[in-house]
Motif scaffolding. Structure first.
Motif, mmCIF file in Angstrom:
data_model
loop_
_atom_site.group_PDB
_atom_site.id
_atom_site.type_symbol
_atom_site.label_atom_id
_atom_site.label_comp_id
_atom_site.label_asym_id
_atom_site.label_seq_id
_atom_site.Cartn_x
_atom_site.Cartn_y
_atom_site.Cartn_z
ATOM 1 N N MET A 1 10.397 -62.426 -53.932
ATOM 2 C CA MET A 1 11.800 -62.155 -54.263
ATOM 3 C C MET A 1 12.682 -63.158 -53.545
ATOM 4 S SD MET A 1 11.976 -58.824 -51.790
ATOM 5 C CE MET A 1 10.247 -58.527 -52.096
ATOM 6 N N GLN A 2 13.969 -63.073 -53.816
ATOM 7 C CA GLN A 2 14.974 -63.862 -53.107
ATOM 8 C C GLN A 2 15.915 -62.878 -52.417
ATOM 9 O OE1 GLN A 2 16.596 -66.174 -56.296
ATOM 10 N NE2 GLN A 2 14.745 -67.385 -56.520
ATOM 11 N N ILE A 3 16.155 -63.106 -51.127
ATOM 12 C CA ILE A 3 16.996 -62.201 -50.338
ATOM 13 C C ILE A 3 18.173 -62.975 -49.772
ATOM 14 C CG2 ILE A 3 17.081 -60.595 -48.386
ATOM 15 C CD1 ILE A 3 14.001 -60.453 -48.548
ATOM 16 N N THR A 4 19.372 -62.412 -49.919
ATOM 17 C CA THR A 4 20.578 -63.007 -49.337
ATOM 18 C C THR A 4 21.283 -61.928 -48.517
ATOM 19 O OG1 THR A 4 20.817 -64.396 -51.313
ATOM 20 C CG2 THR A 4 22.700 -64.296 -49.805
ATOM 21 N N ALA A 5 21.496 -62.239 -47.244
ATOM 22 C CA ALA A 5 22.191 -61.311 -46.350
ATOM 23 C C ALA A 5 23.566 -61.890 -46.031
ATOM 24 C CB ALA A 5 21.396 -61.115 -45.061
ATOM 25 N N PRO A 6 24.620 -61.060 -46.018
ATOM 26 C CA PRO A 6 25.964 -61.568 -45.749
ATOM 27 C C PRO A 6 26.175 -61.957 -44.284
ATOM 28 C CG PRO A 6 26.012 -59.203 -45.960
ATOM 29 C CD PRO A 6 24.616 -59.639 -46.301
ATOM 30 N N LYS A 7 25.338 -61.397 -43.391
ATOM 31 C CA LYS A 7 25.408 -61.745 -41.965
ATOM 32 C C LYS A 7 23.980 -62.011 -41.504
ATOM 33 C CE LYS A 7 25.139 -56.923 -40.550
ATOM 34 N NZ LYS A 7 25.719 -55.833 -39.843
ATOM 35 N N ALA A 8 23.826 -62.681 -40.385
ATOM 36 C CA ALA A 8 22.488 -62.974 -39.871
ATOM 37 C C ALA A 8 21.718 -61.677 -39.660
ATOM 38 C CB ALA A 8 22.584 -63.763 -38.572
ATOM 39 N N MET A 9 20.543 -61.608 -40.255
ATOM 40 C CA MET A 9 19.689 -60.428 -40.157
ATOM 41 C C MET A 9 18.239 -60.892 -40.115
ATOM 42 S SD MET A 9 21.482 -57.776 -42.824
ATOM 43 C CE MET A 9 21.083 -56.293 -41.929
ATOM 44 N N ARG A 10 17.351 -59.926 -39.961
ATOM 45 C CA ARG A 10 15.921 -60.200 -40.017
ATOM 46 C C ARG A 10 15.250 -59.140 -40.888
ATOM 47 N NH1 ARG A 10 17.870 -60.352 -35.316
ATOM 48 N NH2 ARG A 10 17.101 -58.328 -34.624
ATOM 49 N N LEU A 11 14.295 -59.570 -41.695
ATOM 50 C CA LEU A 11 13.432 -58.633 -42.404
ATOM 51 C C LEU A 11 12.347 -58.248 -41.405
ATOM 52 C CD1 LEU A 11 12.462 -57.210 -45.021
ATOM 53 C CD2 LEU A 11 11.217 -59.318 -45.565
ATOM 54 N N VAL A 12 12.313 -56.976 -41.007
ATOM 55 C CA VAL A 12 11.397 -56.556 -39.947
ATOM 56 C C VAL A 12 10.277 -55.637 -40.429
ATOM 57 C CG1 VAL A 12 13.073 -56.871 -38.082
ATOM 58 C CG2 VAL A 12 12.922 -54.650 -39.232
ATOM 59 N N GLU A 13 10.412 -55.099 -41.636
ATOM 60 C CA GLU A 13 9.388 -54.186 -42.139
ATOM 61 C C GLU A 13 9.529 -54.054 -43.644
ATOM 62 O OE1 GLU A 13 8.132 -49.458 -41.587
ATOM 63 O OE2 GLU A 13 9.726 -50.305 -40.344
ATOM 64 N N VAL A 14 8.396 -53.814 -44.302
ATOM 65 C CA VAL A 14 8.375 -53.526 -45.734
ATOM 66 C C VAL A 14 7.433 -52.342 -45.928
ATOM 67 C CG1 VAL A 14 7.886 -54.406 -48.054
ATOM 68 C CG2 VAL A 14 8.731 -55.970 -46.289
ATOM 69 N N ARG A 15 7.825 -51.430 -46.813
ATOM 70 C CA ARG A 15 6.975 -50.277 -47.138
ATOM 71 C C ARG A 15 6.889 -50.149 -48.657
ATOM 72 N NH1 ARG A 15 10.464 -47.857 -42.906
ATOM 73 N NH2 ARG A 15 11.775 -47.087 -44.572
ATOM 74 N N SER A 16 5.773 -49.593 -49.123
ATOM 75 C CA SER A 16 5.616 -49.305 -50.545
ATOM 76 C C SER A 16 4.621 -48.168 -50.712
ATOM 77 C CB SER A 16 5.117 -50.532 -51.315
ATOM 78 O OG SER A 16 4.941 -50.194 -52.682
ATOM 79 N N PRO A 17 4.931 -47.208 -51.575
ATOM 80 C CA PRO A 17 4.006 -46.099 -51.791
ATOM 81 C C PRO A 17 2.722 -46.521 -52.512
ATOM 82 C CG PRO A 17 5.866 -45.922 -53.291
ATOM 83 C CD PRO A 17 6.167 -47.054 -52.354
ATOM 84 N N VAL A 18 2.667 -47.727 -53.085
ATOM 85 C CA VAL A 18 1.461 -48.171 -53.791
ATOM 86 C C VAL A 18 0.429 -48.776 -52.852
ATOM 87 C CG1 VAL A 18 2.788 -48.595 -55.909
ATOM 88 C CG2 VAL A 18 2.218 -50.507 -54.399
ATOM 89 N N ALA A 19 0.834 -49.027 -51.586
ATOM 90 C CA ALA A 19 -0.056 -49.702 -50.641
ATOM 91 C C ALA A 19 -0.164 -48.914 -49.343
ATOM 92 C CB ALA A 19 0.466 -51.102 -50.347
ATOM 93 N N GLY A 20 -1.333 -48.982 -48.726
ATOM 94 C CA GLY A 20 -1.507 -48.368 -47.417
ATOM 95 C C GLY A 20 -0.773 -49.145 -46.342
ATOM 96 N N VAL A 21 -0.669 -50.463 -46.547
ATOM 97 C CA VAL A 21 -0.031 -51.355 -45.577
ATOM 98 C C VAL A 21 0.757 -52.418 -46.335
ATOM 99 C CG1 VAL A 21 -0.453 -53.030 -43.719
ATOM 100 C CG2 VAL A 21 -1.955 -51.060 -43.957
ATOM 101 N N ALA A 22 1.939 -52.739 -45.816
ATOM 102 C CA ALA A 22 2.723 -53.862 -46.348
ATOM 103 C C ALA A 22 3.094 -54.745 -45.161
ATOM 104 C CB ALA A 22 3.970 -53.358 -47.060
ATOM 105 N N GLU A 23 2.834 -56.044 -45.284
ATOM 106 C CA GLU A 23 3.087 -56.982 -44.189
ATOM 107 C C GLU A 23 3.856 -58.195 -44.694
ATOM 108 O OE1 GLU A 23 -1.074 -56.130 -41.728
ATOM 109 O OE2 GLU A 23 -0.869 -58.002 -42.852
#
Length: 154
Positions: free
Chosen positions: A46-68
């Motif tokens: 995907m493409q992510i745009t944040a209006p202020k400085a941020m960090r992507l620190v975690e992802v979750r999905s019910p289709v997977a046991g683990v998302a990294e």
């Protein structure tokens, strides 16, 4: 006096809407790669745009046991993939998660991801102030071997 209260209330409503709009993270072109039966991992992009400085620190999905969050890079003429703790999202800049670069790995899949499926993802973002927010994304599964939409032009 009633007119003044109405004007003040309207102004406050506009300002709060304005502040909410400025804090909105946008995600465009979310997709995942479809899998074959018994496959236990796939990638999300995907493409992510944040209006202020941020960090992507975690992802979750019910289709997977683990998302990294992962990064692919070339080292000694060899493509290497490694998990990263977080991904910087500079203010106002588009950060692209794509094949061959940063991406989300969905591991221990609970079933086959078929072309056309909508895969829910929850992105957890953190600002410099340590406040976290979540963004819900619905990524469409694309067939194996398909190129990203913006790469299909010749």
């Amino acid at each position: 006096m009633l007119h003044l209260k109405t004007v003040v209330a309207a102004t406050l409503a506009v300002l709060s809407f304005s502040a909410a709009a400025q804090s909105a993270v946008t995600v465009t072109e979310p997709w995942v790669r479809a899998t074959v039966a018994q496959q236990k991992a796939t990638g999300a992009f995907m493409q992510i745009t944040a209006p202020k400085a941020m960090r992507l620190v975690e992802v979750r999905s019910p289709v997977a046991g683990v998302a990294e969050i992962h990064e692919m890079s070339m080292s000694d003429n060899m493509m290497r993939m490694r998990q990263v703790k977080e991904l910087a999202l500079p203010a106002g800049k588009v950060v692209e998660l794509k094949p061959g670069g940063y991406h989300v790995m969905l591991l221990n899949l609970k079933g086959q991801v078929k072309a056309g499926d909508k895969v829910p993802l929850t992105l957890v973002l953190e600002g410099d102030d340590k406040k976290r927010e979540t963004v819900e994304v619905s990524a469409v599964a694309r067939p194996l071997g398909s190129a990203p939409a913006h790469s299909m032009q010749h």
